[in-house]
Design a protein around this motif. Sequence first.
Motif, PDB file in Angstrom:
ATOM      1  N   ALA A 178      46.411  -4.216  -8.741  1.00  0.00           N
ATOM      2  CA  ALA A 178      45.634  -4.209  -9.977  1.00  0.00           C
ATOM      3  C   ALA A 178      46.338  -3.336 -11.006  1.00  0.00           C
ATOM      4  CB  ALA A 178      44.228  -3.677  -9.711  1.00  0.00           C
ATOM      5  N   SER A 179      46.418  -3.824 -12.248  1.00  0.00           N
ATOM      6  CA  SER A 179      47.161  -3.119 -13.283  1.00  0.00           C
ATOM      7  C   SER A 179      46.540  -3.370 -14.650  1.00  0.00           C
ATOM      8  CB  SER A 179      48.625  -3.593 -13.293  1.00  0.00           C
ATOM      9  OG  SER A 179      49.348  -3.026 -14.361  1.00  0.00           O
ATOM     10  N   GLN A 180      46.712  -2.397 -15.545  1.00  0.00           N
ATOM     11  CA  GLN A 180      46.300  -2.588 -16.931  1.00  0.00           C
ATOM     12  C   GLN A 180      47.404  -3.253 -17.737  1.00  0.00           C
ATOM     13  OE1 GLN A 180      44.582   0.953 -18.754  1.00  0.00           O
ATOM     14  NE2 GLN A 180      43.755   1.640 -16.788  1.00  0.00           N
ATOM     15  N   GLU A 181      48.607  -3.363 -17.133  1.00  0.00           N
ATOM     16  CA  GLU A 181      49.720  -4.033 -17.785  1.00  0.00           C
ATOM     17  C   GLU A 181      49.748  -5.496 -17.371  1.00  0.00           C
ATOM     18  OE1 GLU A 181      53.349  -2.133 -16.802  1.00  0.00           O
ATOM     19  OE2 GLU A 181      52.736  -0.154 -17.536  1.00  0.00           O
ATOM     20  N   PRO A 182      50.103  -6.384 -18.290  1.00  0.00           N
ATOM     21  CA  PRO A 182      50.188  -7.806 -17.935  1.00  0.00           C
ATOM     22  C   PRO A 182      51.154  -8.043 -16.778  1.00  0.00           C
ATOM     23  CG  PRO A 182      50.248  -7.541 -20.310  1.00  0.00           C
ATOM     24  CD  PRO A 182      50.357  -6.159 -19.736  1.00  0.00           C
ATOM     25  N   GLY A 183      50.706  -8.836 -15.813  1.00  0.00           N
ATOM     26  CA  GLY A 183      51.543  -9.212 -14.677  1.00  0.00           C
ATOM     27  C   GLY A 183      51.535 -10.724 -14.564  1.00  0.00           C
ATOM     28  N   ILE A 184      50.647 -11.244 -13.735  1.00  0.00           N
ATOM     29  CA  ILE A 184      50.514 -12.697 -13.686  1.00  0.00           C
ATOM     30  C   ILE A 184      49.809 -13.150 -14.954  1.00  0.00           C
ATOM     31  CG2 ILE A 184      49.377 -14.620 -12.500  1.00  0.00           C
ATOM     32  CD1 ILE A 184      50.051 -13.330  -9.892  1.00  0.00           C
ATOM     33  N   LEU A 185      50.482 -14.021 -15.704  1.00  0.00           N
ATOM     34  CA  LEU A 185      49.997 -14.425 -17.026  1.00  0.00           C
ATOM     35  C   LEU A 185      49.175 -15.705 -16.985  1.00  0.00           C
ATOM     36  CD1 LEU A 185      53.336 -13.776 -18.966  1.00  0.00           C
ATOM     37  CD2 LEU A 185      51.396 -12.216 -18.686  1.00  0.00           C
ATOM     38  N   ALA A 186      49.518 -16.614 -16.071  1.00  0.00           N
ATOM     39  CA  ALA A 186      48.793 -17.878 -15.981  1.00  0.00           C
ATOM     40  C   ALA A 186      49.110 -18.554 -14.664  1.00  0.00           C
ATOM     41  CB  ALA A 186      49.156 -18.804 -17.142  1.00  0.00           C
ATOM     42  N   THR A 187      48.147 -19.321 -14.167  1.00  0.00           N
ATOM     43  CA  THR A 187      48.354 -20.108 -12.956  1.00  0.00           C
ATOM     44  C   THR A 187      47.824 -21.521 -13.182  1.00  0.00           C
ATOM     45  OG1 THR A 187      46.215 -19.586 -11.933  1.00  0.00           O
ATOM     46  CG2 THR A 187      48.022 -18.039 -11.543  1.00  0.00           C
ATOM     47  N   ALA A 188      48.363 -22.460 -12.419  1.00  0.00           N
ATOM     48  CA  ALA A 188      47.889 -23.848 -12.481  1.00  0.00           C
ATOM     49  C   ALA A 188      48.103 -24.474 -11.106  1.00  0.00           C
ATOM     50  CB  ALA A 188      48.653 -24.638 -13.542  1.00  0.00           C
ATOM     51  N   LEU A 189      47.028 -25.010 -10.531  1.00  0.00           N
ATOM     52  CA  LEU A 189      47.087 -25.602  -9.197  1.00  0.00           C
ATOM     53  C   LEU A 189      46.520 -27.011  -9.230  1.00  0.00           C
ATOM     54  CD1 LEU A 189      45.727 -22.636  -7.024  1.00  0.00           C
ATOM     55  CD2 LEU A 189      48.123 -23.205  -7.491  1.00  0.00           C
ATOM     56  N   HIS A 190      47.124 -27.909  -8.437  1.00  0.00           N
ATOM     57  CA  HIS A 190      46.647 -29.285  -8.378  1.00  0.00           C
ATOM     58  C   HIS A 190      46.861 -29.865  -6.984  1.00  0.00           C
ATOM     59  CE1 HIS A 190      45.992 -29.640 -12.699  1.00  0.00           C
ATOM     60  NE2 HIS A 190      47.141 -28.999 -12.873  1.00  0.00           N
ATOM     61  N   ALA A 191      46.153 -30.950  -6.697  1.00  0.00           N
ATOM     62  CA  ALA A 191      46.336 -31.690  -5.452  1.00  0.00           C
ATOM     63  C   ALA A 191      45.926 -33.133  -5.664  1.00  0.00           C
ATOM     64  CB  ALA A 191      45.502 -31.074  -4.326  1.00  0.00           C
ATOM     65  N   ASP A 192      46.522 -34.017  -4.872  1.00  0.00           N
ATOM     66  CA  ASP A 192      46.160 -35.433  -4.877  1.00  0.00           C
ATOM     67  C   ASP A 192      46.245 -35.934  -3.440  1.00  0.00           C
ATOM     68  OD1 ASP A 192      45.832 -38.140  -5.128  1.00  0.00           O
ATOM     69  OD2 ASP A 192      47.256 -38.400  -6.775  1.00  0.00           O
ATOM     70  N   GLY A 193      45.088 -35.944  -2.776  1.00  0.00           N
ATOM     71  CA  GLY A 193      45.042 -36.312  -1.374  1.00  0.00           C
ATOM     72  C   GLY A 193      45.421 -37.748  -1.086  1.00  0.00           C
ATOM     73  N   SER A 194      45.471 -38.588  -2.107  1.00  0.00           N
ATOM     74  CA  SER A 194      45.839 -39.989  -1.874  1.00  0.00           C
ATOM     75  C   SER A 194      47.298 -40.145  -1.471  1.00  0.00           C
ATOM     76  CB  SER A 194      45.554 -40.827  -3.128  1.00  0.00           C
ATOM     77  OG  SER A 194      46.434 -40.486  -4.191  1.00  0.00           O
ATOM     78  N   HIS A 195      48.094 -39.079  -1.660  1.00  0.00           N
ATOM     79  CA  HIS A 195      49.506 -39.122  -1.269  1.00  0.00           C
ATOM     80  C   HIS A 195      49.762 -38.331   0.016  1.00  0.00           C
ATOM     81  CE1 HIS A 195      50.751 -41.092  -4.964  1.00  0.00           C
ATOM     82  NE2 HIS A 195      50.074 -40.203  -5.656  1.00  0.00           N
TER      83      HIS A 195
END
Length: 327
Positions: A178-195
């Motif tokens: 945990a930090s007051q300074e920016p670390g992880i700026l953004a995340t994006a997760l996806h899935a498609d079980g049809s594959h």
Amino acid sequence: MTLYSKIIGTGSYLPEKRVTNQELADQLAAKNIETSDEWIVSRSGIAARHFAAPDQNSSDLAVIAANNALDMAGLQPNDIDLIIVASSTPDFFGSFPSTACVVQRKLGITNHGAAVDVQAVCSGFVYALSTADAFIRAGVHKNVLVIGAEVFSRILDFNDRTTCVLFGDGAGAVVLTASQEPGILATALHADGSHGDILCMPNSFGGAIAGEAYLYMDGPAVFKLAVSVLAKVADEALEKAGMQPEQIDWLIPHQANLRIMSSTAKKLGLPMEKMVVTVDQHGNTSAASIPLALDAAVRDGRVKPGHNIMLEGVGGGFTWGAVLAKF
């Protein structure tokens, strides 16, 4: 006050046994299976891989990588209040006890912090890092150990040259705090079980193993899907952070195939010099590949404090994701 999660330590480990393409080709030739160093390199960029010893499990590799990350972070094991392990090759069939719990025990952690496994195959580390980020931002945990660890050599069919030459064993870890300074700026997760059928273990289902459970991969289908989603998910993370591709200092993708990685960099408009490549040295180590590459780049001085790094992966399920972070 805005709370961020920040990477303060990285670590990795590759088993001692290193197998070059030529050594593997010689072993396969004894089975009348033809391959060569040139064939493997031209299709994947892989020159060698590491295989775990018979008495080494994913947790053993994970513990070494974790201790290296803890040393860099300047923390003791009992400072960790959550362990998340991403692995498709857990210590126990059925995945319990979780490899994360085994790692907790082997690290000597006695504070009764949480421990859990995440399964998203080659996207596993990105999924685990995103999960850890959410816990820290919510104020639930302070110091999280995120690990990708694999012994993929145990699930390879060494009669199938299209898969057995591509994968290896290893582990990578980061300490997130945990930090007051920016670390992880953004995340994006996806899935498609049809594959789900293009990358799987087809003889392992219903809680049991029927016959020989080996990795199966439809190479062309995986290649096509990976190329189509990786640049898109990186763009999505950049948009969430209000940033442009040219602000990325280092692209650190899942180390699966140099052609896929190069295609992603090209679509993002990034020169190859901005991409960390370690696939040539350890092959596809699934959930371990991103933290392995990150640790290599941190320790050799390429990734420096303040650099913007894009981590991204794609794997069976079918899953994919990206994490944009300021190191």
